[in-house]
Scaffold this motif. Structure first.
Motif, PDB file in Angstrom:
ATOM      1  N   VAL A  12      12.547  88.436   4.463  1.00 42.49           N
ATOM      2  CA  VAL A  12      12.955  86.711   4.519  1.00 42.49           C
ATOM      3  C   VAL A  12      14.353  87.226   4.574  1.00 42.49           C
ATOM      4  N   ILE A  25      12.653  73.917  11.377  1.00 39.10           N
ATOM      5  CA  ILE A  25      11.425  73.728  10.670  1.00 39.10           C
ATOM      6  C   ILE A  25      11.583  72.625   9.854  1.00 39.10           C
ATOM      7  N   ALA A  28      12.001  69.346  11.858  1.00 37.03           N
ATOM      8  CA  ALA A  28      10.826  68.943  12.470  1.00 37.03           C
ATOM      9  C   ALA A  28       9.825  68.417  11.535  1.00 37.03           C
ATOM     10  N   LEU A  29       9.787  68.966  10.195  1.00 38.67           N
ATOM     11  CA  LEU A  29       8.577  68.241   9.299  1.00 38.67           C
ATOM     12  C   LEU A  29       9.341  66.980   8.699  1.00 38.67           C
ATOM     13  N   LEU A  32       8.373  64.379  11.260  1.00 37.67           N
ATOM     14  CA  LEU A  32       6.766  64.275  11.451  1.00 37.67           C
ATOM     15  C   LEU A  32       6.291  63.496   9.919  1.00 37.67           C
ATOM     16  N   PHE A  34       7.123  64.424   6.774  1.00 44.09           N
ATOM     17  CA  PHE A  34       6.902  64.976   5.304  1.00 44.09           C
ATOM     18  C   PHE A  34       8.320  65.025   4.628  1.00 44.09           C
ATOM     19  N   GLY A  36       9.010  64.948   1.415  1.00 48.56           N
ATOM     20  CA  GLY A  36       9.342  65.736   0.341  1.00 48.56           C
ATOM     21  C   GLY A  36       9.664  67.463   0.426  1.00 48.56           C
ATOM     22  N   VAL A  37       9.837  67.752   1.665  1.00 49.15           N
ATOM     23  CA  VAL A  37      10.147  69.081   2.034  1.00 49.15           C
ATOM     24  C   VAL A  37      11.846  69.377   1.619  1.00 49.15           C
ATOM     25  N   GLY A  38      12.351  70.214   1.132  1.00 49.50           N
ATOM     26  CA  GLY A  38      13.626  70.345   1.149  1.00 49.50           C
ATOM     27  C   GLY A  38      13.945  71.754   1.957  1.00 49.50           C
ATOM     28  N   GLU A  39      14.656  72.743   1.349  1.00 49.13           N
ATOM     29  CA  GLU A  39      14.805  73.864   2.053  1.00 49.13           C
ATOM     30  C   GLU A  39      13.528  74.583   2.433  1.00 49.13           C
ATOM     31  N   VAL A  40      13.798  75.145   3.891  1.00 52.47           N
ATOM     32  CA  VAL A  40      12.637  75.985   4.338  1.00 52.47           C
ATOM     33  C   VAL A  40      13.250  77.291   4.598  1.00 52.47           C
ATOM     34  N   HIS A  41      12.646  78.445   4.372  1.00 53.53           N
ATOM     35  CA  HIS A  41      13.180  79.781   4.855  1.00 53.53           C
ATOM     36  C   HIS A  41      12.175  80.321   5.567  1.00 53.53           C
ATOM     37  N   ALA A  42      12.525  80.834   6.965  1.00 51.52           N
ATOM     38  CA  ALA A  42      11.474  81.299   7.744  1.00 51.52           C
ATOM     39  C   ALA A  42      11.961  82.938   8.077  1.00 51.52           C
ATOM     40  N   GLY A  43      10.859  83.658   7.740  1.00 52.61           N
ATOM     41  CA  GLY A  43      10.758  85.161   7.840  1.00 52.61           C
ATOM     42  C   GLY A  43       9.573  85.669   8.649  1.00 52.61           C
ATOM     43  N   ARG A  44       9.461  86.826   8.632  1.00 53.65           N
ATOM     44  CA  ARG A  44       8.326  87.700   9.201  1.00 53.65           C
ATOM     45  C   ARG A  44       7.495  88.210   8.151  1.00 53.65           C
TER      46      ARG A  44
ATOM     47  N   GLY B  43       3.303  88.253  11.933  1.00 48.86           N
ATOM     48  CA  GLY B  43       3.223  86.931  11.992  1.00 48.86           C
ATOM     49  C   GLY B  43       4.645  86.299  11.390  1.00 48.86           C
ATOM     50  N   ARG B  44       4.295  85.032  10.702  1.00 47.34           N
ATOM     51  CA  ARG B  44       5.500  84.383   9.964  1.00 47.34           C
ATOM     52  C   ARG B  44       5.313  84.227   8.683  1.00 47.34           C
ATOM     53  N   HIS B  45       6.449  84.323   7.837  1.00 47.85           N
ATOM     54  CA  HIS B  45       6.418  84.352   6.490  1.00 47.85           C
ATOM     55  C   HIS B  45       7.440  82.938   6.197  1.00 47.85           C
ATOM     56  N   LEU B  46       6.799  81.951   5.638  1.00 49.14           N
ATOM     57  CA  LEU B  46       7.667  80.655   5.578  1.00 49.14           C
ATOM     58  C   LEU B  46       7.738  80.486   3.851  1.00 49.14           C
ATOM     59  N   VAL B  47       8.904  80.048   3.556  1.00 48.24           N
ATOM     60  CA  VAL B  47       9.060  79.669   2.095  1.00 48.24           C
ATOM     61  C   VAL B  47       9.699  78.172   2.103  1.00 48.24           C
ATOM     62  N   LEU B  48       8.664  77.301   1.425  1.00 48.08           N
ATOM     63  CA  LEU B  48       9.226  76.015   1.613  1.00 48.08           C
ATOM     64  C   LEU B  48       9.455  75.408   0.123  1.00 48.08           C
ATOM     65  N   ASP B  49      10.557  74.547   0.172  1.00 50.24           N
ATOM     66  CA  ASP B  49      10.789  73.724  -1.168  1.00 50.24           C
ATOM     67  C   ASP B  49      10.321  72.347  -0.877  1.00 50.24           C
ATOM     68  N   VAL B  50       9.280  72.061  -1.883  1.00 53.39           N
ATOM     69  CA  VAL B  50       8.567  70.871  -1.564  1.00 53.39           C
ATOM     70  C   VAL B  50       8.607  70.152  -3.154  1.00 53.39           C
ATOM     71  N   THR B  51       8.785  68.747  -2.839  1.00 57.54           N
ATOM     72  CA  THR B  51       8.562  68.030  -4.034  1.00 57.54           C
ATOM     73  C   THR B  51       7.206  67.484  -4.099  1.00 57.54           C
ATOM     74  N   LEU B  69       1.944  71.332  12.138  1.00 56.85           N
ATOM     75  CA  LEU B  69       2.977  71.538  12.937  1.00 56.85           C
ATOM     76  C   LEU B  69       3.106  73.209  13.017  1.00 56.85           C
TER      77      LEU B  69
END
Lengths: 87, 87
Positions: A12, A25, A28-29, A32, A34, A36-44, B43-51, B69
């Motif tokens: 990541v 991401i 986009a969320l 749509l 969503f 409640g989504v704050g930060e998103v980190h995209a890795g492999r 593949g992808r690894h995503l880390v999301l901050d969600v309330t 999505l």
């Protein structure tokens, strides 16, 4: 005696490093609905089948691969997620 | 009462689906001398901050995001890797 292991590793972007894919991401969320989504980190996430003498050896091999090829040491962190026998 | 959760999810190509990125990684590892590597799946690894109201709620929200999505239901599988409180 060696046997096949299946090692999962994720890579990541380091916290604080700009992550345009994660930002896209998150946007986009939000679009749509969503909210409640704050930060998103995209890795492999990589799953590697590795022939090794032990689970520790398999893990060490994948760590070496991450250092040498799979992860960018300047911008990314990696972690072995799991090590299991393949099938 | 809602609070921030950090949810990690990984999305990988379904087994049997052609995975050119994984193949390219395996070839590069062979070229670097990592001969023990068999198949690689990328593949992808995503880390999301969600309330969310609870860890279960956070997990359910991310599952809905994957369905809507983040993952391709035809070619990819996803799994929630971890749910924790953010900071």
């Amino acid at each position: 005696m060696t046997q096949p292991y299946r090692v999962a590793v994720y890579i990541v972007p380091r916290r604080g490093i700009l992550d345009p894919q994660g930002k896209a991401i998150a946007d986009a969320l939000h679009a749509l609905g969503f909210g409640g989504v704050g930060e998103v980190h995209a890795g492999r996430h990589l799953v590697l089948d590795v022939t090794a003498a032990s689970a520790d050896d398999a893990s060490a091999q994948v760590t070496a691969m991450c250092r040498k090829l799979l992860a960018n040491p300047v911008t990314e962190d990696f972690e072995i997620a799991s090590v299991g026998t393949a099938r």
